[in-house]
Design a protein around this motif. Structure first.
Motif, PDB file in Angstrom:
ATOM      1  N   ARG A  22      -8.856   6.142   1.173  1.00 35.63           N
ATOM      2  CA  ARG A  22      -8.430   4.928   0.472  1.00 35.63           C
ATOM      3  C   ARG A  22      -6.918   4.726   0.567  1.00 35.63           C
ATOM      4  O   ARG A  22      -6.153   5.612   0.178  1.00 35.63           O
ATOM      5  CB  ARG A  22      -8.826   4.991  -0.994  1.00 35.63           C
ATOM      6  N   PRO A  23      -6.458   3.591   1.052  1.00 32.03           N
ATOM      7  CA  PRO A  23      -5.020   3.318   1.033  1.00 32.03           C
ATOM      8  C   PRO A  23      -4.434   3.356  -0.378  1.00 32.03           C
ATOM      9  O   PRO A  23      -3.243   3.627  -0.544  1.00 32.03           O
ATOM     10  CB  PRO A  23      -4.919   1.911   1.637  1.00 32.03           C
TER      11      PRO A  23
ATOM     12  N   VAL B 166       2.915   4.869   9.345  1.00 38.27           N
ATOM     13  CA  VAL B 166       4.079   4.025   9.653  1.00 38.27           C
ATOM     14  C   VAL B 166       3.913   2.644   9.028  1.00 38.27           C
ATOM     15  O   VAL B 166       4.501   1.664   9.490  1.00 38.27           O
ATOM     16  CB  VAL B 166       4.294   3.906  11.182  1.00 38.27           C
ATOM     17  N   GLY B 167       3.118   2.567   7.968  1.00 38.25           N
ATOM     18  CA  GLY B 167       2.749   1.273   7.408  1.00 38.25           C
ATOM     19  C   GLY B 167       3.906   0.475   6.855  1.00 38.25           C
ATOM     20  O   GLY B 167       3.832  -0.760   6.791  1.00 38.25           O
ATOM     21  N   ALA B 168       5.001   1.136   6.438  1.00 35.37           N
ATOM     22  CA  ALA B 168       6.117   0.387   5.865  1.00 35.37           C
ATOM     23  C   ALA B 168       6.853  -0.439   6.904  1.00 35.37           C
ATOM     24  O   ALA B 168       7.587  -1.362   6.551  1.00 35.37           O
ATOM     25  CB  ALA B 168       7.091   1.333   5.160  1.00 35.37           C
ATOM     26  N   PHE B 169       6.661  -0.135   8.197  1.00 33.64           N
ATOM     27  CA  PHE B 169       7.231  -1.010   9.219  1.00 33.64           C
ATOM     28  C   PHE B 169       6.648  -2.413   9.092  1.00 33.64           C
ATOM     29  O   PHE B 169       7.295  -3.393   9.458  1.00 33.64           O
ATOM     30  CB  PHE B 169       6.947  -0.465  10.625  1.00 33.64           C
ATOM     31  N   GLU B 170       5.428  -2.503   8.573  1.00 34.23           N
ATOM     32  CA  GLU B 170       4.766  -3.798   8.449  1.00 34.23           C
ATOM     33  C   GLU B 170       5.172  -4.547   7.186  1.00 34.23           C
ATOM     34  O   GLU B 170       4.844  -5.721   7.035  1.00 34.23           O
ATOM     35  CB  GLU B 170       3.244  -3.609   8.453  1.00 34.23           C
TER      36      GLU B 170
ATOM     37  N   GLY C 249       3.741   3.531   3.831  1.00 32.81           N
ATOM     38  CA  GLY C 249       3.862   2.464   2.852  1.00 32.81           C
ATOM     39  C   GLY C 249       3.063   2.718   1.591  1.00 32.81           C
ATOM     40  O   GLY C 249       3.042   1.878   0.684  1.00 32.81           O
ATOM     41  N   ASN C 250       2.382   3.869   1.517  1.00 32.03           N
ATOM     42  CA  ASN C 250       1.624   4.231   0.331  1.00 32.03           C
ATOM     43  C   ASN C 250       1.429   5.752   0.352  1.00 32.03           C
ATOM     44  O   ASN C 250       1.823   6.438   1.299  1.00 32.03           O
ATOM     45  CB  ASN C 250       0.281   3.493   0.284  1.00 32.03           C
ATOM     46  N   LYS C 251       0.826   6.277  -0.708  1.00 32.81           N
ATOM     47  CA  LYS C 251       0.667   7.728  -0.811  1.00 32.81           C
ATOM     48  C   LYS C 251      -0.352   8.262   0.194  1.00 32.81           C
ATOM     49  O   LYS C 251      -0.234   9.405   0.661  1.00 32.81           O
ATOM     50  CB  LYS C 251       0.310   8.106  -2.245  1.00 32.81           C
TER      51      LYS C 251
END
Length: 256
Positions: free
Chosen positions: A73-74, A113-117, A143-145
């Motif tokens: 789960r994101p 690498v989700g925070a790049f988005e 971008g998350n835990k």
């Protein structure tokens, strides 16, 4: 790969796709979190992936591990990702060392690498050139835990490769939620991974020779902003699908 292959998280969506596509290719050993509803056709074990005594019997005699198990789960909270994802991955590598297993394939995620988005982007981000695409050499930027746990899993693999010479391939899996690409938003098309490309890239992780790799697990989508060059070069990955070659549930002219 002549030896058996252990698949952790065998009951999850990615695990089922891999099994469906590669059922006849390998002598599988399966690990589930809980008892499966139907009797699997391969030997299987149930248990907690962070529990060494649960994992070790499943790994006995295998030549490689595809490690998928964990909280997917994101929005997963820290306690869960720490226990299921980080401790679980550490346990899998400890078992691999003790059992003399030479290869571990780790299901990482685009969330590493989700925070790049999350930066302000224009629609042109989905139409980038090869030199602008993320290629696995960039630093993690979760971008998350859940993303923190996936980036940590990659680092754990780095240690076990350097310290114990295990071959490690981290596959940053994109969007495998549907059998066909989403047609209503560009991000979903950019990061889509078709079921047959999912099976194929994991087959290549089992067959190719490599040391330590981070590759992106997506199809060859026109709008991709992840590079496939390393997956192609290191693994021999040859994706067959492209989200731009679909119209609803049907491929458009020119598709495979």
């Amino acid at each position: 790969m002549n030896d058996p292959v252990l698949l952790t998280g065998a009951g999850g969506h990615v695990g089922q796709v891999i099994l469906e596509g590669l059922r006849e290719e390998y002598d599988w050993r399966l690990m589930f979190h809980s008892e499966p509803e139907e009797e699997p056709e391969f030997p299987y074990w149930t248990g907690e992936v962070q529990d060494y005594d649960d994992v070790a019997p499943a790994a006995e005699g295998v030549g490689a591990i595809i490690h998928l198990a964990g909280d997917p789960r994101p929005s997963a909270p820290w306690k869960s990702v720490l226990q299921n994802n980080i401790d679980g991955t550490h346990t899998v590598y400890e078992v691999a060392v003790d059992e003399g297993i030479e290869k571990v394939v780790y299901a990482s995620s685009n969330h590493a690498v989700g925070a790049f988005e999350t930066e302000e982007r224009t629609p042109e981000m989905y139409r980038v050139h090869d030199t602008d695409r993320l290629d696995g050499t960039e630093l993690p930027r979760p971008g998350n835990k859940y993303g923190i746990s996936k980036a940590t899993g990659e680092v754990i693999g780095r240690y076990y490769h350097d310290e114990h010479d295990i071959s490690v391939c981290n596959v940053r899996i994109g969007n495998l939620n549907e059998d066909h690409p989403p047609i209503d938003y560009e991000r979903g098309q950019a990061m889509w991974l078709s079921p047959r490309d999912c099976a194929h890239i994991h087959q290549r992780t089992l067959e190719a020779d490599y040391d330590y790799e981070i590759v992106y697990g997506i199809s060859d989508n026109d709008r991709k902003y992840y590079s496939l060059e390393r997956a192609k070069e290191a693994l021999g990955y040859e994706p067959m699908d492209n989200s731009a070659e679909w119209d609803g549930d049907e491929r458009v002219a020119g598709g495979n």
